[in-house]
Design a protein around this motif. Structure first.
Motif, short mmCIF file in Angstrom:
data_model
loop_
_atom_site.label_atom_id
_atom_site.label_comp_id
_atom_site.label_asym_id
_atom_site.label_seq_id
_atom_site.Cartn_x
_atom_site.Cartn_y
_atom_site.Cartn_z
N ASN A 94 0.82 -1.21 0.00
CA ASN A 94 0.00 0.00 0.00
C ASN A 94 0.86 1.26 0.00
OD1 ASN A 94 -2.36 -1.35 -0.06
ND2 ASN A 94 -2.89 -1.02 2.09
N VAL A 95 1.81 1.33 0.91
CA VAL A 95 2.59 2.56 1.04
C VAL A 95 3.45 2.75 -0.21
CG1 VAL A 95 4.28 3.81 2.41
CG2 VAL A 95 2.50 2.49 3.55
N ALA A 96 3.93 1.67 -0.80
CA ALA A 96 4.68 1.80 -2.05
C ALA A 96 3.79 2.44 -3.11
CB ALA A 96 5.18 0.44 -2.53
N LYS A 97 2.56 1.97 -3.19
CA LYS A 97 1.62 2.53 -4.17
C LYS A 97 1.32 4.00 -3.84
CE LYS A 97 -1.34 -0.32 -6.20
NZ LYS A 97 -2.48 -1.23 -6.41
N ILE A 98 1.16 4.27 -2.55
CA ILE A 98 0.86 5.65 -2.12
C ILE A 98 2.01 6.59 -2.52
CG2 ILE A 98 0.68 7.13 -0.07
CD1 ILE A 98 -0.94 4.77 1.19
N MET A 99 3.25 6.10 -2.36
CA MET A 99 4.38 6.98 -2.71
C MET A 99 4.39 7.27 -4.22
SD MET A 99 7.53 5.99 -0.17
CE MET A 99 7.52 4.21 -0.38
N VAL A 100 4.08 6.25 -5.02
CA VAL A 100 4.03 6.46 -6.47
C VAL A 100 2.91 7.45 -6.81
CG1 VAL A 100 3.53 5.37 -8.69
CG2 VAL A 100 5.04 4.24 -7.05
N LEU A 101 1.74 7.24 -6.20
CA LEU A 101 0.62 8.15 -6.47
C LEU A 101 0.91 9.56 -5.94
CD1 LEU A 101 -2.39 5.77 -5.77
CD2 LEU A 101 -1.63 6.64 -7.98
N ALA A 102 1.68 9.63 -4.86
CA ALA A 102 2.03 10.94 -4.31
C ALA A 102 2.95 11.69 -5.27
CB ALA A 102 2.69 10.79 -2.94
N VAL A 103 3.81 10.97 -5.98
CA VAL A 103 4.65 11.62 -6.99
C VAL A 103 3.77 12.22 -8.09
CG1 VAL A 103 6.40 11.25 -8.78
CG2 VAL A 103 6.66 10.18 -6.53
N TYR A 104 2.78 11.42 -8.48
CA TYR A 104 1.81 11.91 -9.47
C TYR A 104 1.12 13.17 -8.94
CZ TYR A 104 -2.44 11.59 -12.42
OH TYR A 104 -3.49 11.84 -13.27
N ALA A 105 0.66 13.12 -7.71
CA ALA A 105 -0.04 14.26 -7.12
C ALA A 105 0.89 15.47 -6.95
CB ALA A 105 -0.66 13.86 -5.78
N TYR A 133 9.22 -1.39 -2.60
CA TYR A 133 9.09 -0.28 -1.66
C TYR A 133 10.28 0.66 -1.79
CZ TYR A 133 7.98 2.13 2.72
OH TYR A 133 7.65 3.08 3.66
N LEU A 134 11.48 0.06 -1.89
CA LEU A 134 12.67 0.91 -1.92
C LEU A 134 12.74 1.74 -3.20
CD1 LEU A 134 15.30 -1.47 -0.30
CD2 LEU A 134 14.31 0.63 0.65
N LEU A 135 12.35 1.14 -4.32
CA LEU A 135 12.40 1.93 -5.56
C LEU A 135 11.35 3.04 -5.52
CD1 LEU A 135 13.93 2.11 -8.27
CD2 LEU A 135 11.92 1.06 -9.30
N ALA A 136 10.15 2.70 -5.03
CA ALA A 136 9.11 3.73 -4.90
C ALA A 136 9.60 4.85 -3.98
CB ALA A 136 7.82 3.13 -4.34
N PHE A 137 10.28 4.44 -2.90
CA PHE A 137 10.81 5.44 -1.97
C PHE A 137 11.86 6.32 -2.65
CE2 PHE A 137 14.19 6.73 0.94
CZ PHE A 137 13.46 7.52 1.81
N ALA A 138 12.75 5.69 -3.41
CA ALA A 138 13.81 6.46 -4.07
C ALA A 138 13.20 7.49 -5.02
CB ALA A 138 14.74 5.52 -4.84
N LEU A 139 12.23 7.05 -5.81
CA LEU A 139 11.57 7.97 -6.73
C LEU A 139 10.89 9.10 -5.96
CD1 LEU A 139 10.48 8.61 -9.64
CD2 LEU A 139 8.44 7.34 -8.98
N VAL A 166 6.09 -0.47 -13.87
CA VAL A 166 7.22 -1.35 -13.56
C VAL A 166 7.03 -2.02 -12.20
CG1 VAL A 166 9.68 -1.38 -13.06
CG2 VAL A 166 8.83 -0.08 -15.01
N LEU A 167 6.53 -1.26 -11.23
CA LEU A 167 6.45 -1.81 -9.87
C LEU A 167 5.24 -2.71 -9.66
CD1 LEU A 167 7.55 1.28 -7.74
CD2 LEU A 167 8.90 -0.67 -8.50
N PHE A 168 4.14 -2.40 -10.32
CA PHE A 168 2.93 -3.18 -10.08
C PHE A 168 2.55 -4.05 -11.26
CE2 PHE A 168 2.97 0.44 -7.26
CZ PHE A 168 2.86 -0.21 -6.03
#
Lengths: 235, 304, 313
Positions: free
Chosen positions: C31-42, C160-166, C227-229
């Motif tokens: 979930n949090v990995a997805k949230i971080m990706v969506l947060a980049v979008y936002a 998670y780590l890649l989402a975090f890095a982005l 890539v992540l999902f």
């Protein structure tokens, strides 16, 4: 006479049937303080809006430092050195006083930015209010901030549209000092209703009436001009 | 079938969809014209009209015609009531600030759509036509009900035009449109006028939906297409102009129906490529470009 | 001083996200990995809407550009994960530039509708080329294609780590951007376009630049999502995905750097919780939108900033 920095030839703008500005010829000498006066509705604001590019000219042309700027958009004219301060104060009310001036200074390309912005604030005496939100300034201070933004642009020509409107006598004296410090490095075109300010500052005056130039000359010449007297008494 | 018959069929189908579209879009146009509100939930008012028609026909026994006439009265009243409520509770409090209003109507869209799904379920709901009549035209039989839809739309649009131009209410609405502060100074209750206009706009969408639902079935997701088509109509016709709206609805409704019927006949080789989806893509882009380059619409005049 | 305070706050948020990894269950890690990706979008959406004042209803187009550039790059053109992660932001930026060139001739409500229409055309285009995009059904990227430097990105921790890095890069760039002179000009455009023009700024180029940056963010998020999902489908290009970042940004606070993350986090778990309790999650989305515009148009962090935390960027 000094070199001409700006000349307008046959400048015209009509709104429907209203001839707001009609075939105006106008010269601005480099380094002078030139006042533009005339009764309400004479076309003063329209005329300077044509010069600054806020309104497109219907006919005629404008040369600035020898180059034709008639079709140049407003922001490009500002980059060429024509600054305009608004009649109705248009500061960024939600931003800090510093950010307001910094926006002007960085547009001019001042580097480093901070000293340039602070210098402009210093000239209008707002240094210690740099951190304040601009919208919370008193009206007089907002007018001065507007002027500071004009100064921070380091313009070749500064157009001031009724800058002293609503200022106290003390503030007006500060303002007169500021304007006098701008010339002769830059040129000032001033729309003003307050005749004391005009007579104290202006080296030359142009009178507009019904969109046309009624007279141009030194303060003494304008005061003695019967047509001007008639227009003002008639108005 | 001869080419002439196909053409006539396409023309009739185009007229049916144009009539319904003109009704729906005139609701959107009315709201935009008078209130300057872009109502993104307009398609959901259409959907609600259709679902209510199903509800009425489902729970009222007797001949379909009785239920249908009842639905024609109930649906716009209920939908208009919901719209007036939304206006008073939400839009008025936003002071009709354009961007906030759009966000709010997006929220309304979700709420209404979910409401319909929760109450009526995800299935398509059929509504019987009020009468079953087939007319024999040259070379094919055609539904008499569809012709009645066209006639009804014409009558309703004419009444709307008469209300707007020849009644006191219409005068009050136009005064409010020109300047709401002046209207208020002349003793017009602007809040009530706005609630009424918003309700009328929604009611028009609901009536359009009741008319189409015997042909199309009711479904909680059915609001999207009429919304986008109405946007297109209002943009092409010139924002807020009723006449432009009707002309544009005719144009778009015709194109929408005639192209899919005619193209395979004219260009059999390209049928596989020129699908309705491609037509929609092109139409959407055209509408966007009209808004970019001719914001006054194809039929409107540019305001100073 | 103020600058340092804000900088450390953002570092602390990043540290907390990293520290959370070993503490979260597998479900929440995803979930949090997805949230971080969506947060980049936002965050990208916020650069256009929150800072520059461009209310777009068509950002799904930029997100989808990144999503499909990455997804189809991998599935059709044999791109690796790294290449896909580069292709995404490039595609997002290019599409944003194309849309902006036209749409920015309009403003306000017309701009909203034009962007909505362009995004709708993009969504329909995905459906039209169903042979390549597989339309609603979508492309599922297999695990073998989702490797980066020998690491399997479909695993919980690497993902998670890649989402975090982005997210970390996006956040710090966002912070630097809004602190930069250009960031100040973006805000000036939002606050008063006429005034900004008379300070020598061309509104068109400023807004176009902001929109392209916004598109790059959205495209990067789309590529990361692919890539992540491992799923690339038409629903991710639909109008709902244009509304989503608007919702996040409004909730967290438009024109705040951390607002998009806060909004995405709260909204994601609100919907997650609501859909476990009822099927009516759309109702929540609608109600939150209405309540926000009515009672808290500045969102959570925007309201906090108004109530004293003025240093919040």
């Amino acid at each position: 006479m000094a070199a001409v920095i700006l000349e307008a030839r046959g400048l015209t703008r009509h709104f429907g049937g209203l001839k707001a500005v009609d075939r105006v010829d106008f010269d601005l000498a480099a380094g002078e303080i030139h006042a533009l006066i005339g009764p309400n509705g004479a076309g003063k604001t329209t005329f300077v809006s044509l010069l600054s590019g806020r309104i497109e000219a219907g006919a005629g042309r404008i040369l600035f430092e020898g180059r034709d700027i008639t079709r140049l958009p407003a922001h490009a004219r500002v980059r060429r050195g024509i600054a305009y301060t608004f009649q109705i104060t248009q500061i960024y009310a939600a931003l800090s006083v510093y950010d307001n001036v910094a926006l002007a200074a960085q547009s001019h390309g001042s580097h480093p930015l901070k000293p340039a912005a602070m210098e402009a604030l210093d000239r209008v005496g707002l240094t210690d209010r740099a951190g304040q939100i601009a919208g919370t300034l008193s009206y007089g201070h907002q007018r001065l901030l507007e002027v500071a933004m004009g100064l921070a642009l380091k313009p070749r020509l500064l157009i001031l549209d009724e800058p002293t409107q609503g200022l106290s006598q003390g503030e007006i004296e500060v303002f007169n000092g500021i304007v006098q410090s701008v010339v002769p490095a830059a040129t000032v075109l001033l729309i003003e209703h307050n005749m004391d300010v005009v007579m104290e500052l202006a080296q030359r005056i142009t009178v507009l009436n019904f969109g046309e130039v009624l007279a141009t000359g030194t303060p003494a010449e304008i005061r003695a001009n019967p047509a001007v007297q008639a227009a003002y008494l008639g108005a | 079938m001869s080419l002439g018959s196909i053409f006539l069929l396409a023309l009739l189908e185009g007229l049916v969809s144009a009539s319904v579209l003109a009704l729906t879009a005139s609701g959107l146009s009315l709201v935009f014209g008078i209130m300057r509100v872009v109502n993104v939930a307009h398609g959901e008012f259409f959907m609600l009209g259709a679902v209510i028609a199903w509800f009425v026909s489902h729970w009222v026994g007797g001949p379909p015609a009785v239920a249908f006439v009842l639905a024609l009265g109930v649906a716009p009243l209920v939908v208009g009531g919901i719209a007036a409520l939304a206006d008073t509770l939400v839009l008025k409090r936003l002071n009709y600030e354009p961007e906030a209003t759009i966000v709010a109507t997006i929220g309304l869209l979700y709420i209404l759509q979910q409401g319909a799904l929760s109450l009526f379920g995800p299935n398509a709901l059929p509504v019987p036509a009020p009468f079953d009549l087939r007319l024999q035209l040259i070379g094919f039989g055609y539904s008499g009900y569809k012709l009645a839809v066209i006639a009804a739309a014409v009558v309703i649009l004419l009444s709307l035009w008469l209300i707007l131009t020849h009644t006191r209410i219409g005068l009050v609405m136009r005064a409010t449109q020109i300047d709401r502060n002046t209207a208020r100074a002349f003793g017009i209750n602007v809040d009530r006028v706005y609630a009424m206009v918003f309700a009328m706009g929604a009611g028009l969408a609901a009536i359009a939906a009741v008319l189409i639902v015997p042909i199309q079935q009711a479904h909680y997701l059915m609001g999207a297409d009429p919304l986008l088509l109405s946007f297109s109509v209002v943009i092409i016709g010139g924002l807020g102009s009723l006449r432009g709206t009707v002309v544009a609805a005719l144009l778009i409704g015709m194109v929408d129906q005639v192209i899919p019927i005619f193209l395979p006949v004219v260009l059999p080789d390209y049928g596989a490529y020129f699908t309705p989806t491609l037509a929609k893509i092109l139409a959407t882009l055209v509408v966007a470009l009209v808004l970019v380059f001719r914001p006054q619409g194809l039929f409107g005049k540019r305001h100073a | 001083m103020r600058d340092m305070k804000a900088f450390f706050l953002h570092l602390a948020v990043l540290a907390a996200l990293l520290a959370a990894l070993p503490l979260l269950s597998a479900y929440h890690v995803t979930n949090v990995a997805k949230i971080m990706v969506l947060a980049v979008y936002a965050m990208g959406y916020n650069i256009a809407f929150g800072y520059t004042g461009l209310l777009s209803l068509g950002h799904a187009l930029f997100f989808a550009a990144g999503l499909y550039a990455a997804g189809m790059g991998i599935s059709q053109f044999g791109l690796g994960s790294a290449g896909a992660l580069v292709a995404g932001p490039v595609a997002g930026g290019l599409i944003a530039a194309a849309v902006g060139l036209l749409a920015l001739r309009t403003a306000g409500v017309a701009f909203m509708i034009v962007t909505l229409m362009f995004a709708q055309a993009g969504y329909l285009t995905v459906l039209y080329f169903v042979r390549y995009t597989r339309g609603d059904e979508g492309i599922v990227l297999d695990r073998a294609a989702r490797m980066l430097g020998g690491v399997d990105l479909s695993g919980d921790t690497p993902r998670y780590l890649l989402a975090f890095a982005l997210f970390a890069v996006a956040l710090l760039v966002n912070l630097a951007l809004v602190r930069s002179p250009f960031g100040r000009v973006m805000i000036a455009m939002r606050e008063n376009e006429a005034r900004s023009r008379m300070l020598g700024y061309n509104p068109y180029t400023v807004k176009l630049t902001a929109l392209v940056v916004s598109g790059v963010y959205a495209g990067a998020a789309g590529a990361a999502y692919a890539v992540l999902f491992g799923y690339v489908g038409a629903s991710l290009a639909s109008v709902q995905y244009s509304i989503l970042p608007l919702l996040y940004v409004l909730l967290g606070g438009a024109g705040t750097v951390l607002g998009p993350l806060l909004g995405a986090l709260l909204m994601f778990y609100l919907i997650d919780y609501a859909s476990s309790a009822t099927s009516a999650y759309q109702f929540i989305v609608g109600a939150v939108l209405v309540v926000l515009v009515l009672f808290a148009p500045k969102g959570i962090l925007g309201t906090l900033r108004e109530r004293g935390l003025r240093w919040l960027p």
